[in-house]
Design a protein around this motif. Sequence first.
Motif, PDB file in Angstrom:
ATOM      1  N   GLN A   1       4.452  -8.782   0.229  1.00  9.33           N
ATOM      2  CA  GLN A   1       5.081  -9.999   0.742  1.00  9.33           C
ATOM      3  C   GLN A   1       5.175 -11.064  -0.345  1.00  9.33           C
ATOM      4  OE1 GLN A   1       2.497 -10.771   4.145  1.00  9.33           O
ATOM      5  NE2 GLN A   1       4.163 -10.193   5.529  1.00  9.33           N
ATOM      6  N   ASP A   2       4.095 -11.225  -1.112  1.00 12.20           N
ATOM      7  CA  ASP A   2       4.098 -12.222  -2.189  1.00 12.20           C
ATOM      8  C   ASP A   2       5.204 -11.950  -3.192  1.00 12.20           C
ATOM      9  OD1 ASP A   2       1.854 -13.297  -0.990  1.00 12.20           O
ATOM     10  OD2 ASP A   2       0.426 -12.348  -2.383  1.00 12.20           O
ATOM     11  N   LEU A   3       5.491 -10.671  -3.430  1.00 17.51           N
ATOM     12  CA  LEU A   3       6.529 -10.290  -4.393  1.00 17.51           C
ATOM     13  C   LEU A   3       7.919 -10.288  -3.776  1.00 17.51           C
ATOM     14  CD1 LEU A   3       4.673  -7.338  -6.181  1.00 17.51           C
ATOM     15  CD2 LEU A   3       5.023  -9.659  -7.052  1.00 17.51           C
ATOM     16  N   GLY A   4       8.009 -10.570  -2.474  1.00 17.94           N
ATOM     17  CA  GLY A   4       9.301 -10.637  -1.802  1.00 17.94           C
ATOM     18  C   GLY A   4       9.944  -9.288  -1.549  1.00 17.94           C
ATOM     19  N   LEU A   5       9.145  -8.248  -1.399  1.00 20.48           N
ATOM     20  CA  LEU A   5       9.699  -6.915  -1.171  1.00 20.48           C
ATOM     21  C   LEU A   5      10.076  -6.723   0.290  1.00 20.48           C
ATOM     22  CD1 LEU A   5       7.286  -4.699  -3.300  1.00 20.48           C
ATOM     23  CD2 LEU A   5       9.556  -5.535  -3.912  1.00 20.48           C
ATOM     24  N   GLU A   6      11.216  -6.099   0.528  1.00 19.93           N
ATOM     25  CA  GLU A   6      11.613  -5.751   1.893  1.00 19.93           C
ATOM     26  C   GLU A   6      10.701  -4.648   2.440  1.00 19.93           C
ATOM     27  OE1 GLU A   6      16.013  -5.564   2.768  1.00 19.93           O
ATOM     28  OE2 GLU A   6      16.037  -5.325   0.575  1.00 19.93           O
ATOM     29  N   ARG A   7      10.619  -4.597   3.772  1.00 20.49           N
ATOM     30  CA  ARG A   7       9.801  -3.586   4.447  1.00 20.49           C
ATOM     31  C   ARG A   7       8.375  -3.584   3.911  1.00 20.49           C
ATOM     32  NH1 ARG A   7      14.657  -1.471   2.900  1.00 20.49           N
ATOM     33  NH2 ARG A   7      16.117  -0.858   4.563  1.00 20.49           N
ATOM     34  N   ALA A   8       7.817  -4.761   3.725  1.00 22.36           N
ATOM     35  CA  ALA A   8       6.499  -4.895   3.095  1.00 22.36           C
ATOM     36  C   ALA A   8       5.432  -4.105   3.836  1.00 22.36           C
ATOM     37  CB  ALA A   8       6.107  -6.365   3.006  1.00 22.36           C
ATOM     38  N   GLU A   9       5.571  -3.977   5.156  1.00 19.59           N
ATOM     39  CA  GLU A   9       4.544  -3.268   5.926  1.00 19.59           C
ATOM     40  C   GLU A   9       4.451  -1.790   5.547  1.00 19.59           C
ATOM     41  OE1 GLU A   9       8.422  -2.778   7.949  1.00 19.59           O
ATOM     42  OE2 GLU A   9       7.320  -4.517   7.200  1.00 19.59           O
ATOM     43  N   LEU A  10       5.538  -1.232   4.977  1.00 18.40           N
ATOM     44  CA  LEU A  10       5.497   0.172   4.562  1.00 18.40           C
ATOM     45  C   LEU A  10       4.563   0.387   3.375  1.00 18.40           C
ATOM     46  CD1 LEU A  10       9.159   1.517   4.830  1.00 18.40           C
ATOM     47  CD2 LEU A  10       7.188   2.073   6.257  1.00 18.40           C
ATOM     48  N   ALA A  11       4.150  -0.684   2.721  1.00 19.20           N
ATOM     49  CA  ALA A  11       3.196  -0.544   1.616  1.00 19.20           C
ATOM     50  C   ALA A  11       1.897   0.086   2.105  1.00 19.20           C
ATOM     51  CB  ALA A  11       2.923  -1.906   0.979  1.00 19.20           C
ATOM     52  N   ILE A  12       1.560  -0.127   3.376  1.00 17.66           N
ATOM     53  CA  ILE A  12       0.306   0.412   3.914  1.00 17.66           C
ATOM     54  C   ILE A  12       0.337   1.933   3.985  1.00 17.66           C
ATOM     55  CG2 ILE A  12      -1.253   0.408   5.909  1.00 17.66           C
ATOM     56  CD1 ILE A  12      -0.326  -2.490   6.418  1.00 17.66           C
ATOM     57  N   PRO A  13       1.314   2.554   4.666  1.00 17.23           N
ATOM     58  CA  PRO A  13       1.337   4.022   4.651  1.00 17.23           C
ATOM     59  C   PRO A  13       1.629   4.611   3.278  1.00 17.23           C
ATOM     60  CG  PRO A  13       3.306   3.175   5.729  1.00 17.23           C
ATOM     61  CD  PRO A  13       2.369   2.010   5.559  1.00 17.23           C
ATOM     62  N   LEU A  14       2.400   3.900   2.450  1.00 17.98           N
ATOM     63  CA  LEU A  14       2.680   4.413   1.111  1.00 17.98           C
ATOM     64  C   LEU A  14       1.427   4.411   0.240  1.00 17.98           C
ATOM     65  CD1 LEU A  14       6.180   2.814   0.386  1.00 17.98           C
ATOM     66  CD2 LEU A  14       5.652   5.130   1.171  1.00 17.98           C
ATOM     67  N   LEU A  15       0.459   3.587   0.592  1.00 19.42           N
ATOM     68  CA  LEU A  15      -0.848   3.630  -0.059  1.00 19.42           C
ATOM     69  C   LEU A  15      -1.721   4.711   0.565  1.00 19.42           C
ATOM     70  CD1 LEU A  15      -3.055   2.169  -1.916  1.00 19.42           C
ATOM     71  CD2 LEU A  15      -3.683   0.962   0.186  1.00 19.42           C
ATOM     72  N   ALA A  16      -1.835   4.670   1.886  1.00 16.60           N
ATOM     73  CA  ALA A  16      -2.770   5.555   2.590  1.00 16.60           C
ATOM     74  C   ALA A  16      -2.397   7.023   2.466  1.00 16.60           C
ATOM     75  CB  ALA A  16      -2.834   5.162   4.065  1.00 16.60           C
ATOM     76  N   LEU A  17      -1.111   7.331   2.323  1.00 18.57           N
ATOM     77  CA  LEU A  17      -0.675   8.725   2.299  1.00 18.57           C
ATOM     78  C   LEU A  17      -0.585   9.306   0.897  1.00 18.57           C
ATOM     79  CD1 LEU A  17       1.988   8.698   5.148  1.00 18.57           C
ATOM     80  CD2 LEU A  17      -0.449   9.265   5.239  1.00 18.57           C
ATOM     81  N   GLN A  18      -1.046   8.557  -0.099  1.00 17.46           N
ATOM     82  CA  GLN A  18      -1.248   9.178  -1.402  1.00 17.46           C
ATOM     83  C   GLN A  18      -2.408  10.165  -1.239  1.00 17.46           C
ATOM     84  OE1 GLN A  18      -1.789   6.139  -4.468  1.00 17.46           O
ATOM     85  NE2 GLN A  18      -0.327   4.817  -3.402  1.00 17.46           N
ATOM     86  N   PRO A  19      -2.207  11.446  -1.480  1.00 17.68           N
ATOM     87  CA  PRO A  19      -3.241  12.445  -1.171  1.00 17.68           C
ATOM     88  C   PRO A  19      -4.614  12.126  -1.738  1.00 17.68           C
ATOM     89  CG  PRO A  19      -1.184  13.548  -1.683  1.00 17.68           C
ATOM     90  CD  PRO A  19      -0.972  12.091  -1.972  1.00 17.68           C
ATOM     91  N   SER A  20      -4.670  11.689  -2.992  1.00 18.58           N
ATOM     92  CA  SER A  20      -5.972  11.389  -3.591  1.00 18.58           C
ATOM     93  C   SER A  20      -6.609  10.161  -2.953  1.00 18.58           C
ATOM     94  CB  SER A  20      -5.823  11.187  -5.105  1.00 18.58           C
ATOM     95  OG  SER A  20      -5.504  12.413  -5.733  1.00 18.58           O
ATOM     96  N   PHE A  21      -5.800   9.204  -2.527  1.00 17.56           N
ATOM     97  CA  PHE A  21      -6.350   8.019  -1.857  1.00 17.56           C
ATOM     98  C   PHE A  21      -6.959   8.404  -0.515  1.00 17.56           C
ATOM     99  CE2 PHE A  21      -6.263   4.310   0.868  1.00 17.56           C
ATOM    100  CZ  PHE A  21      -6.722   3.293   0.038  1.00 17.56           C
ATOM    101  N   LEU A  22      -6.225   9.199   0.269  1.00 17.62           N
ATOM    102  CA  LEU A  22      -6.764   9.619   1.558  1.00 17.62           C
ATOM    103  C   LEU A  22      -8.007  10.480   1.371  1.00 17.62           C
ATOM    104  CD1 LEU A  22      -6.199   9.441   4.622  1.00 17.62           C
ATOM    105  CD2 LEU A  22      -5.078  11.662   4.445  1.00 17.62           C
ATOM    106  N   LEU A  23      -8.033  11.293   0.320  1.00 19.28           N
ATOM    107  CA  LEU A  23      -9.191  12.128   0.036  1.00 19.28           C
ATOM    108  C   LEU A  23     -10.451  11.285  -0.136  1.00 19.28           C
ATOM    109  CD1 LEU A  23     -10.482  14.881  -0.758  1.00 19.28           C
ATOM    110  CD2 LEU A  23      -9.741  14.407  -3.113  1.00 19.28           C
ATOM    111  N   LEU A  24     -10.311  10.133  -0.796  1.00 17.35           N
ATOM    112  CA  LEU A  24     -11.470   9.290  -1.084  1.00 17.35           C
ATOM    113  C   LEU A  24     -11.691   8.202  -0.039  1.00 17.35           C
ATOM    114  CD1 LEU A  24     -11.183   8.776  -4.960  1.00 17.35           C
ATOM    115  CD2 LEU A  24     -12.157  10.680  -3.676  1.00 17.35           C
ATOM    116  N   ALA A  25     -10.822   8.138   0.973  1.00 12.39           N
ATOM    117  CA  ALA A  25     -10.893   7.045   1.948  1.00 12.39           C
ATOM    118  C   ALA A  25     -12.127   7.092   2.826  1.00 12.39           C
ATOM    119  CB  ALA A  25      -9.631   7.045   2.826  1.00 12.39           C
ATOM    120  N   SER A  26     -12.822   8.214   2.844  1.00 12.65           N
ATOM    121  CA  SER A  26     -14.030   8.329   3.677  1.00 12.65           C
ATOM    122  C   SER A  26     -15.207   8.839   2.862  1.00 12.65           C
ATOM    123  CB  SER A  26     -13.759   9.281   4.854  1.00 12.65           C
ATOM    124  OG  SER A  26     -13.490  10.597   4.378  1.00 12.65           O
TER     125      SER A  26
END
Length: 497
Positions: free
Chosen positions: A90-115
């Motif tokens: 949002q600070d950077l003025g990107l459209e569809r800012a809420e999609l940043a959340i799944p685009l982060l969470a669904l990086q395989p290595s990120f989800l692997l380490l999320a727990s």
Amino acid sequence: MRAAWWLAALAGAGAALVLLYPDSYQQDGGHHFLGARWAWAHPELFVNVWGRPLFTFLYSFPAQLGYPAAKYFTVLICLVTAWQTWRLAQDLGLERAELAIPLLALQPSFLLLASETMTEPLFALVFAVALRLHVGGRVRAGMIVASLLALVRPEGFVLGVLWGVWVLLDRRDARPWWRRLPSTLWLASGTLAWWLVAFLITRDPLYILHSWPANWSATSATYGTGSFWDYWRHRAEIVGRWLSIPFLVGLAVLLLRRRFGMLTSAILTLFVVHSVLRLYGLMGTAGYPRYFVCVAPAIALVTLVGWNTIAGWLGTIAEQVSPIGGRGRTIGGPLGGISGWFRPFRGVGAALTVVVLAVSAKDALLYVDAMPWARDARAVSEMYGWFRQHERPVSRLIWSQAYMCIQFDCDPHYGLALTGDKAANLALLRDSPRGTLVFWDRETGPEWYGMEPEDFAAAGYVPLRSGDYMIQGLFREKVWSGTEDPRHQVLSLFYKE
């Protein structure tokens, strides 16, 4: 509201992963937990180089409640990281800012380490907070927060230098670069605080140097070497199979337009540095894709830029062929309005979003399930349960996997300091007191310590039980290559009478 739903989905997924995979996918996670749990009893662990000071301090609180509590703390850290990444979009003025959340969470290595109790998710959180402060104009505060990166992972030193370059090139500051140079010393404040606390605890002014891990030497190549392009080949594990496309589009767009240089330079700097280290086997690097979780927020935002770019292309196509507003062309004849054939383009964005995110979620989950070492926890728990049903007094525990120590809630400080020297290990075993219990596996034990099960019997230990396990993944579908399925593991218990 949509961002809240995405965060809720991530929270649910993280909590489920804690229950489904009670241990870490690597030994590092368990050892980091043990360091945090016992740091209050052994304060030098708070400033240990391998243990990472900021990680150990923060995790030392939930760790007192047990391993699951520490893993749930990681889920919380990932949630806050996702929230910060969304706000940064949002600070950077990107459209569809809420999609940043799944685009982060669904990086395989990120989800692997999320727990898990690994250090990369905490690094990603500190990185995202520091980025938001810098982008918001609070440059000094951003540098102070960024200085803490070095207290979480070694990559913090690299990004700290890069951060100094960002400050010197910041066009928002009218001062010449040499007037700004002294202010970059704030980037050393975290390391200075680390040194001071280490001195107060240990009274050793060179403790950080003295506790430097032996396998981090510049030329040891402890884990071998690889190609400069190893991490490029692992891009599906870092970004995601399908998400690699919008990521590469976003990276190209930002580089061509010279926008959001902090995002692109952080990713590319980490890629180049880790690739060089891997090429020559420097600093004990092992070439793990999880290293890039450190800059996962930047990867998510670059992917979002690519996503928006692709959505814009599809929107342009739909606009060109649509008869709405008179802009499209309708071709007459016996087939009627041929522009109607292109009406699906109007909804292709929504359909593409659902398909790509659904497939990416499936891939990421199967990636977590494909990790062979995490499955050992089920065998370790079964063997531990057997021992509790056949209890014997234990004066000391010797273990090959960290989860074995965690199950017994043992203080590793009082364990046997086994090394790769087999002769020295056998001597220590013979001198160990009665009531010593050995909990061993067929993979980590021989690889790390050179000790096979028969060596314990030769040292005078009585075999209590041996378990031969074929451990399937929770999900039978196999997507990721190189998976050992089912995993074969052998666990043994030995006891000194």
